[in-house]
Every structure is written in C-alpha cells, then in structure tokens.
Motif scaffolding. Structure first.
Motif, PDB file in Angstrom:
ATOM      1  N   ILE A  96       0.836  -1.198   0.000  1.00 18.84           N
ATOM      2  CA  ILE A  96       0.000   0.000   0.000  1.00 18.84           C
ATOM      3  C   ILE A  96       0.873   1.251   0.000  1.00 18.84           C
ATOM      4  O   ILE A  96       0.490   2.299  -0.528  1.00 18.84           O
ATOM      5  CB  ILE A  96      -0.946  -0.006   1.206  1.00 18.84           C
ATOM      6  CG1 ILE A  96      -1.836  -1.259   1.175  1.00 18.84           C
ATOM      7  CG2 ILE A  96      -1.802   1.242   1.243  1.00 18.84           C
ATOM      8  CD1 ILE A  96      -2.710  -1.356  -0.047  1.00 18.84           C
ATOM      9  N   ILE A 151      -9.218  -1.401  -1.551  1.00 19.97           N
ATOM     10  CA  ILE A 151      -8.249  -2.427  -1.152  1.00 19.97           C
ATOM     11  C   ILE A 151      -8.923  -3.477  -0.276  1.00 19.97           C
ATOM     12  O   ILE A 151      -8.292  -4.075   0.598  1.00 19.97           O
ATOM     13  CB  ILE A 151      -7.040  -1.789  -0.425  1.00 19.97           C
ATOM     14  CG1 ILE A 151      -7.506  -0.881   0.718  1.00 19.97           C
ATOM     15  CG2 ILE A 151      -6.170  -1.013  -1.395  1.00 19.97           C
ATOM     16  CD1 ILE A 151      -6.363  -0.308   1.531  1.00 19.97           C
ATOM     17  N   THR A 178      -7.592  -7.579   0.813  1.00 19.46           N
ATOM     18  CA  THR A 178      -6.139  -7.685   0.730  1.00 19.46           C
ATOM     19  C   THR A 178      -5.582  -8.199   2.062  1.00 19.46           C
ATOM     20  O   THR A 178      -6.313  -8.364   3.035  1.00 19.46           O
ATOM     21  CB  THR A 178      -5.528  -6.313   0.390  1.00 19.46           C
ATOM     22  OG1 THR A 178      -5.997  -5.337   1.335  1.00 19.46           O
ATOM     23  CG2 THR A 178      -5.947  -5.877  -1.005  1.00 19.46           C
TER      24      THR A 178
END
Length: 445
Positions: free
Chosen positions: A271, A285, A288
């Motif tokens: 990230i 996201i 993840t």
C-alpha cells in the motif's frame, strides 16, 4: 549429277532451292510456306514434288500450340470459386419490386472503393491525416468483413487505425473475466492507445504478466480508471506498476481510480507504493492481506488525503467501465472466436460408453465465479477510500443521504402538520354546524 551448259542455270537454281528447302525443314521453328515453283523456259515447275524423299527423311516439325496442353473452356469455368462469383455480384444491389421481380442497381463508386480498400486494409501504409468520418466508415467495412480477426493481417490493420486515431478507436476497454481473450489477442490489446478506463478484473494476470508491464507504457498514460480486482497480485506487482511514477514521473500518473480488491498477497508494504498516485481520488483495497488496518487508514489520509468510506462507493460496482469506441464489436468478435476455439469436441456415444464401462463420470466444467459477483459482502469489511475534495467519488451517495434526510424532515413536518390541520378542520366544521343550527332558530323568531 551431270548437266549440259544450257541447263547449267537451271541446275544451279534447283540445287540452291534444294539446299534452302532442306535447311528450312531442318530448322525447329518454321511454318509451311506451301508449294515452291521454278520458272524454266517460260514454264513453271513445282520443286517440292521432287523433295518428297527429302521431306520424308526429315523429322516432322513440332505442332504449334496456342494454349498449353490440357487447356479447355470447361476447365476454366470449373475453376471459378465463390470469391469469383462474389466479385461478379458485389458491384450490384439486389432488391425486389412489389410484384416480386428481382431488380438490381449499381453501387456507388464510393462504396466500391471502400469495399476494395477494406478487403486490403492490412496493406495501407498510414492513415495519419485521413478524415475521421471516412476512416470510421472504412473501419466499419473492415469489421463487417472480419478483417481484424485474421491472424497477422488483423493486427497490422488495427495498428494503422490506433496510431492515427487513438481514443476514437477505443476510449474504454472492459476485459472483465475474459482471460482467454487476453491470452489469444494480447498484441492486439497492447496496440490500443489513449485509453481512459481499463477493467482487467478477474483475469488472474499475476505479477509477471506482460500486460501488467504494458500498463506502465507511455501509450497508456491517459488511463484514469484501472480495475485490477482478483488478479493474483502481490507487493512485487504493485511495486513494478508504480515504479515509473515514483522514479520518472511517468506511466499511470493521471490515475484517479484504482481497484486492487481481492488480492490477498498485497500487504501493508504494498500500500505504501500507492502514495505516488497524487491524483488518486478513489481506492478499493478490500480483501487484501493488510495487518494493521488503522495504520493504513491513517497513512492514506495523511499522504494522499483519502478517507475511509462507511458506505460502498458506486464507482466500484463495475458498471461504469464499458467497452466504448469504434472497436467495441471487435472485442465481441474476439470473445466469440476464442470461445469457439476452446469448445470441447462432441465425443458421442463411444466415449460415453467407455466412461460407463470404467465407472467414470462425465466431467462437468464449473464456470469460474468472479468475486465481484458477491454482493452480500458486509459493508464493514470493505476498505474503500475517497478524497473529500473530489465530489465525483462520493457525491451521489451523499446526495442520496441528503435527499433521504430531507425526505425524513418533510415526513416529520407532515406528521406535525397533519394533526394541526385536523384540529383546525374539526374546529371549522364545528363552527359551520353551529351556524347552521342557529339559522332555523332565527327564522322561527
């Protein structure tokens, strides 16, 4: 032979004629001139009658052929195929009259030239500077002839259009769950330029795929929306994708929306590479491999101003990215061709009988389910972020909330106003009844 002095000229002429005739007959290429005459004492004598022995001793000349051996008119007619028949009728438009009679009319010169060029579109040198209106018609004509599905020639033809017209050929490309098209038509997909939206969700590309490397090319620097959901990406893939932006300020520098959900190999370190996307307004996201979610939220808000959304953002429902442009039907043709190429052949009864004999069941292919079809995901599990200064990401949702709040306020006002109106209406009706009751008493008085 012996001859007198008077006959000496005749003997010489006869000897010369005989030598010339023998030489002429021994030559390969000659034509029969007919009989030869010699004049003697006012009379004509035919010389070739005396050469019958010489003519018979020589080889017969080869016959002269105007056409090669085996040629006939019937064979030429049998050689005509469907293309020849099509060329004969391609210049006309056939219609039917009201009476049912067949009527044909000649096509315009523009249509004939357009058809000829579209049949040979892969031989065009360049289309740069050519008018877009004519180029679109040429593209449609070549597409109708399925010239872009031909191996080799289709790629060359598509490259001529993309390098000249860019986003007009295709401005948005959706390849969601079409990994077969990507594997078969990778070079054609890489030829597209000036795309603004690209959806590669559920294609299982991985970190080392050639198309992921192509995303950093200068030809795709115009991409503003990129969907990479469920593509088996890890921190290495994110690092490779963001390297040109971080190092040279090139590549996906204009990216405003990014979907990296359902990639469990992306961790907190991956990230951190996203901080180079300064224009990023929306980020997903979810799914993840993040460990410290609170720290990630704080970093995203601190570095690029992204705030966690408590409600799902409609930008990530995969309804905005669609294939748009001249080549939208070509992508459908590619999908149809690839699906027909991988169809299992009809095995028939012998195969079924063999499976039954060995006690095996027929294999049933289960379609791969894309995670984006799971709509029953809890909103608290989603990690979707938006930028507060960009109303395009969350504006519609906030508008809906504002509208709902306004409606609730209106309903509350109505709830308060209705009893007041009922009370006022009841008081007015009571006054009216009292006045009506009072009128007869006045009449009696």
């Amino acid at each position: 032979m012996a001859c007198s002095l008077d006959l000496l000229p005749l003997c010489l002429a006869f000897t010369v004629a005989t030598k010339a005739m023998s030489y002429y007959l021994n030559s390969e290429n000659h034509l029969d001139p007919g009989p030869i005459y010699v004049r003697e004492n006012g009379q004509l004598h035919m010389v070739n009658l005396a050469l019958d022995g010489v003519r018979s001793s020589l080889q017969k000349p080869r016959p002269f052929r105007l056409f090669p051996k085996g040629f006939s008119v019937e064979l030429c007619m049998n050689r005509e195929d469907d293309t020849a028949q099509k060329e004969k009728t391609d210049h006309f438009i056939f219609t039917y009259t009201r009476e049912g009679n067949l009527r044909y009319s000649a096509k315009s010169l523009f249509s004939l030239v357009l058809g000829f060029i579209s049949d040979n579109v892969d031989h065009i040198d360049s289309l740069i500077g050519f008018p877009e209106q004519i180029a679109e018609k040429l593209f449609s004509a070549a597409e109708a002839r399925q010239k872009f599905t031909e191996p080799g020639a289709g790629l060359r033809a598509l490259q001529k259009f993309t390098e000249a017209y860019g986003s007009l050929v295709l401005c948005s490309l959706c390849l969601r769950n079409r990994y077969l098209v990507i594997s078969e038509k990778l070079e054609e997909i890489k030829s597209f330029r000036e795309l603004t939206c690209l959806d590669l969700s559920c294609c299982k590309l991985g970190d080392e795929h050639e198309l992921l490397e192509h995303l950093t090319n200068e030809a795709l620097s115009s991409v503003t929306q990129l969907h990479l959901k469920d593509n088996c990406l890890s921190d290495a893939g994110v690092r490779k994708m963001t390297a040109p932006v971080r190092v040279m300020k090139r590549g996906l520098e204009n990216l405003t929306l990014l979907d990296l959900s359902c990639n469990p190999e992306i961790t907190d370190a991956g990230i951190g590479y996203l901080f180079s996307f300064r224009k990023l307004n929306c980020l997903d996201i979810s799914g993840t491999g993040l460990k410290d979610i609170k720290a990630v939220k704080h970093k995203l808000q601190t570095h690029i101003g992204l705030v966690h959304s408590k409600v799902p953002l409609k930008e990530f429902d995969h309804s905005n990215c669609k294939t748009e442009g001249w080549a939208d039907q070509i992508v459908l043709q590619w999908e149809r061709v690839t699906s027909e190429a991988v169809k299992p052949r009809e095995t028939g009864e012998p195969r079924t009988a063999a499976q039954h004999f060995y006690g095996k069941r027929a294999r049933t292919e289960v379609p791969v389910k894309c995670p984006l079809a799971d709509t029953h995901v809890n909103s608290s599990e989603k990690l979707q972020f938006y930028k507060e200064k960009a109303p395009d990401c969350h504006g519609p949702l906030l508008k809906r909330e504002a509208v709902s709040s306004q409606e609730s306020k209106k309903s509350k006002k109505r709830a308060f106003e209705e009893p007041e109106k009922e009370q006022s209406n009841s008081s007015q009706s009571a006054k009216q009844t009292a006045a009506v009751d009072h009128i007869p008493s006045l009449r009696r008085a």
